[in-house]
Design a protein around this motif. Structure first.
Motif, PDB file in Angstrom:
ATOM      1  N   UNK A  24      79.273   4.356 -16.472  1.00 30.73           N
ATOM      2  CA  UNK A  24      78.573   3.323 -15.932  1.00 30.73           C
ATOM      3  C   UNK A  24      77.171   2.762 -16.636  1.00 30.73           C
ATOM      4  N   UNK A  25      76.427   3.970 -17.041  1.00 34.70           N
ATOM      5  CA  UNK A  25      75.112   3.799 -17.658  1.00 34.70           C
ATOM      6  C   UNK A  25      75.361   3.611 -19.294  1.00 34.70           C
ATOM      7  N   UNK A  26      76.697   3.574 -19.697  1.00 37.16           N
ATOM      8  CA  UNK A  26      76.860   3.369 -21.302  1.00 37.16           C
ATOM      9  C   UNK A  26      75.871   4.311 -21.931  1.00 37.16           C
ATOM     10  N   UNK A  27      76.058   5.577 -21.640  1.00 38.91           N
ATOM     11  CA  UNK A  27      75.619   6.632 -22.337  1.00 38.91           C
ATOM     12  C   UNK A  27      74.201   6.838 -22.150  1.00 38.91           C
ATOM     13  N   UNK A  28      73.385   6.138 -21.418  1.00 35.62           N
ATOM     14  CA  UNK A  28      71.911   6.450 -21.111  1.00 35.62           C
ATOM     15  C   UNK A  28      71.764   7.200 -20.074  1.00 35.62           C
ATOM     16  N   UNK A  29      71.545   8.618 -20.017  1.00 35.06           N
ATOM     17  CA  UNK A  29      71.458   9.486 -18.913  1.00 35.06           C
ATOM     18  C   UNK A  29      69.803   9.912 -18.882  1.00 35.06           C
TER      19      UNK A  29
END
Lengths: 236, 653
Positions: free
Chosen positions: B135-140
């Protein structure tokens, strides 16, 4: 001599086809179990009802059929494989499928146990049981999810029609299947490696990501949460 | 995929009873009642409205009313429900507290309720993180990223399954209507905030260790259960009883003493690290810190056990004992502790070393225990086990406690420490500073490094002991262990000039001979004469010369008449007399005992057995004499443990 070679080629082709079948079945199983989880989330909430429970049963039966077929085929695949060096890679692929199936089985079992527990806690047998359902904010049923389940196809579903057990027996059957598989074939599951790197899943779902940002904003609701994470100890 | 073993291995693997969960669930279900439960309102979002949102103040009011408690208590109760995960906040979702205002909350769906039976699986968390990644396109967030990397490493074998399942779950969730999807995402996120808390918070589901017995299983009632009940009741009847006034009095005294030192009941200075995330308190109270804090020093005065158990306190005590020349007591006690708690393989070796260093006749650091204990100990040392030195150790412990401890507290060493002890000011952190502190938290030193440091310290201390406690003119023998170090020992020489001591050949005189060559030869003669023969000897000639020598000593100065005469007194006799009893059961051939040299020393007390001390001489010239004398001196002979020499003796004495 040549006939033996030809036989082995035929065997290899057959095994390859079986593996392909198993892979597709694995995907189908994943779809069914994730739908099952979506249904189980609504158990005990205000969206709970007999429709939900029926759908859950259907989903469960489908999953059960896939599991049975898959376990049988995998057992056959892995116990047939001889120790010949030429089919080491095939063995590795089969082992990967084995490990993935067992993980899926374990995951599904935990969902089933939770569902069993929740159904026991919130039996909807009487009218005033509905009063104790938790108001979680979910209103709609799960029609679309059920439809998704119905659209699942697995290679052998049409072929094998067996009776569908109820929840307790289902759990027992799956547990037996799990232990049987673990005992029958010795597979070193730690030797299986992931085919994808960490974080590789972000790239593949562009189509699904439209409208996601607005969903995030929705989740924040009013009273913006733009401030950084507060690091205070929660008081218990 | 986990393989569960069906064998019973008596390991601790069951989650403990969590009674709070069942009780919270009951309360929560009561809240749902349409008539008597909580009133909810719809939450208005940009696109849609979602029902069943409740305000914090409503929750608190309902709880206060239902349980008839005041608002403060209702608020803590409500916060507990939120912390456990039964209610989750809609705004500020990471802080799991109830705010007594109009901020909104919602009930968690039973699927995401915390359970006692099943632990929260890492597989589920991995799937959740993969979904969030998508969902966050890799930005955790940072802690999520760390967890993700760790799980990717440890669950590598099922990672394909995890990714596949994450994608399927993502797609399945999309099938639902928008408001339901929002609700589901909120629920899932709240679930993981409870069970995988972000840094700076703690999870309410922390329960400590796993238990051995499954609380969910019914205990089968077998005859064994009744046997156990019977044994338990029998033992309770036999137990000795104490008057409640006595036991309560002890409790009261303990509470009064330790009240100011308890970190829960009173403030830690400068601040409690668990609350403010500032570790000054721990650095100030490290085991080997130079300057201790005032509170720590005060604790040493509470009891001897407190002093000994604190490393810094023990160091201080050791320093004091060194000044008093009674360091061997503490060294012996520490050696016994080492034996008790050390490895089984080294017990025999350690016991031998301890005997040679502390207990044998003529040992370099001989300790003063009574005859009976010595008898028992030496007998036990034939077949050494972990607790063989317990009686001796207890005796020495009591000796230190009753005698040295009191003097320590009045000594200049202690007074100096008290004066130098620091009392840090209390920290006053603002909220912003507290947040800063929690961001700056770092893990402490690894226990491996701590253990290495500890071992280095011990080795350093061991090396130090030899140098300072021995005579300056003896050379430590490398192959003997830490606690020993001598190679030159005077024999069990003849008694001093008083003839009535003649029957104790094992009693060397405190007013020892000087170390010029004449004395050496003299003592060689004595050695030959003094062979394990308890019969009366009259080494008058020798003693006369010794008397002369001692007079010479006296005239040379640097020697108090008082001590000399005191040691000639009957008191010394009795001490000497007792020491004569302190001989190993199996005969220890004095001829085999190495020649022992005893130095002159200023003796503060007079009732110490003469054969124990060898201390640096005060005057310089004697040292030089002795050094010269012994440089090419008597060959090194070790103390031999009695059980070892049993075979070689021909049974004299």
């Amino acid at each position: 001599m040549t006939s033996r070679w030809r036989r082995s080629v035929v065997e290899l082709a057959l095994r390859g086809r079986q593996r392909g079948e198993c892979e597709r079945a694995q995907e189908a199983l994943g779809r069914v179990t994730s739908c099952f989880q979506q249904l189980a989330v609504s158990l005990g909430s205000s969206a709970d009802g007999s429709f939900l429970r029926d759908e859950m049963d259907e989903t469960r039966h489908l999953a059960q059929r896939i599991c049975r077929g898959l376990s049988r085929r995998l057992l056959r695949l892995l116990s047939d494989c001889g120790p010949a060096p030429s089919i080491v890679e095939d063995r590795q692929v089969s082992e990967r499928l084995w490990v993935l199936f067992l993980s899926a089985l374990e995951h599904f079992l935990s969902d089933l146990r939770k569902a069993y527990d929740l159904i026991g806690r919130f039996p909807l047998t009487q009218r005033n049981d509905r009063r104790s359902l938790v108001n979680t904010g979910c209103m709609d049923g799960v029609v679309a999810v059920a439809a998704r389940v119905a659209s699942v196809q697995a290679p052998w579903l049409t072929m094998e029609e067996e009776q569908s057990p109820d929840l307790t027996n289902h759990i027992a059957e799956l547990e037996a299947m799990q232990s049987e598989m673990q005992l029958r074939v010795p597979v070193a599951f730690w030797s299986v490696e992931a085919t994808q790197l960490a974080g590789a899943e972000c790239g593949g779902l562009e189509g699904l990501q439209e409208g996601e940002d607005s969903l995030e904003e929705l989740m924040e609701g009013e009273g913006g949460s733009r401030r950084p994470a507060c690091c205070c100890l929660t008081c218990v | 995929m986990t393989i569960r073993s069906t064998l019973q291995d008596h390991g601790q693997r069951y989650r403990p009873r969590m009674a709070c969960l069942k009780k919270s669930e009951k309360v929560l279900l009561e809240m749902q009642d349409p008539k008597t439960g909580l009133k909810s309102q719809p939450q208005r979002l940009v696109i849609t409205t979602i029902p069943h949102a409740i305000t914090g103040e409503d929750i608190i009011a309902w709880l206060a009313d239902r349980f008839q408690v005041d608002t403060q208590e209702a608020r803590s109760f409500g916060s507990m429900l939120v912390a456990l995960g039964y209610i989750y906040p809609l705004q500020d979702h990471k802080r799991l507290v109830i705010k007594p205002d109009a901020s909104l909350y919602r009930f968690q769906t039973p699927y995401f309720w915390p359970t006692q039976q099943w632990p929260v699986e890492d597989t589920d968390y991995a799937i959740y993180l993969a979904k969030r990644n998508i969902r966050k396109k890799g930005i955790l967030e940072m802690h999520e990223q760390e967890h993700y990397n760790r799980l990717h490493k440890w669950m590598n074998h099922k990672w394909d399954f995890i990714v596949m399942q994450a994608k399927e779950q993502y797609r399945a969730a999309k099938e639902r209507k928008k408001p339901d999807r929002v609700v589901f995402d909120c629920q899932e996120r709240a679930y993981w905030v409870v069970h995988r808390p972000p840094p700076g918070t703690v999870s309410a589901m922390d329960y400590g260790l796993d238990r051995q017995i499954d609380p969910n299983s019914d205990e089968a009632v077998t005859p064994d259960v009744y046997v156990r009940i019977m044994i338990f009741t029998q033992q309770s009847i036999m137990r000795p009883r104490v008057k409640s006034s006595v036991s309560i009095g002890a409790l009261v005294k303990y509470c009064a003493t330790y009240n100011n030192h308890d970190p829960f009941l009173s403030n830690c200075l400068p601040s409690n690290p668990w609350i403010t995330d500032d570790v000054t308190f721990w650095t100030l109270n490290m085991p080997c810190v130079e300057i201790p804090t005032k509170m720590r020093v005060e604790r040493w005065t509470f009891s001897f056990a407190e002093l000994l158990s604190d490393t810094r306190g023990r160091d201080d005590f050791r320093l004091f004992l060194k000044k008093e020349f009674s360091g061997e007591n503490l060294a012996f006690w520490e050696a016994c502790e080492d034996l008790k708690w050390g490895e089984a393989a080294s017990i025999k070796e350690k016991a031998e070393h301890i005997y040679k260093t502390f207990l044998a006749r003529g040992a370099p650091r001989w300790i003063n225990i009574d005859g009976k204990t010595m008898e028992v100990t030496v007998k036990g040392l034939k077949h050494p086990h972990r607790y063989v030195l317990d009686p001796a150790q207890t005796h020495i412990y009591m000796l230190m406690k009753k005698d040295s401890y009191g003097r320590y507290q009045k000594s200049p060493v202690f007074k100096d420490t008290v004066k130098k002890a620091i009392c840090p000011d209390e920290h006053r952190f603002s909220v912003a500073q507290l947040e800063q502190n929690s961001k700056k938290r770092r893990p402490s030193l690894s226990p491996i490094i701590l253990r290495q440091m500890e071992q280095e310290q011990r080795a350093k201390m061991a090396a130090n002991i030899d140098i300072t406690q021995l005579c300056r003119f003896t050379t430590p023998v490398p192959h003997l262990a830490v606690y020993s170090g001598f190679n030159d020992y005077p024999t069990a020489t003849a008694s001093p000039s008083l003839t009535f001591l003649a029957h104790t050949p094992a009693c060397p005189s405190p007013i020892s001979v000087a170390l010029d060559s004449t004395s050496v030869s003299e003592r060689r003669v004595e050695e030959a004469e003094g062979d394990g023969n308890p019969a009366a000897r009259a080494p008058v000639g020798v003693s006369k010369s010794r008397m002369a020598l001692s007079l010479r000593r006296l005239l040379k100065g640097g020697y108090t008449p008082a001590t000399m005469f005191a040691s000639l007194s009957p008191k010394c006799h009795s001490a000497a007399g007792t020491s004569s009893r302190i001989q190993p059961i199996s005969p220890d051939q004095p001829s085999q005992a190495p020649p022992r040299r005893i130095g002159n020393f200023f003796q503060i007390k007079v009732d110490i057995p003469p054969e124990c001390r060898i201390y640096p001489i005060e005057s310089e010239d004697e040292e030089e004499e002795s050094r010269a004398a012994f440089r090419g001196g008597v060959g090194a002979k070790e103390i031999i443990c009695p059980w070892e020499s049993l075979t070689t003796q021909n049974g004299t004495g």
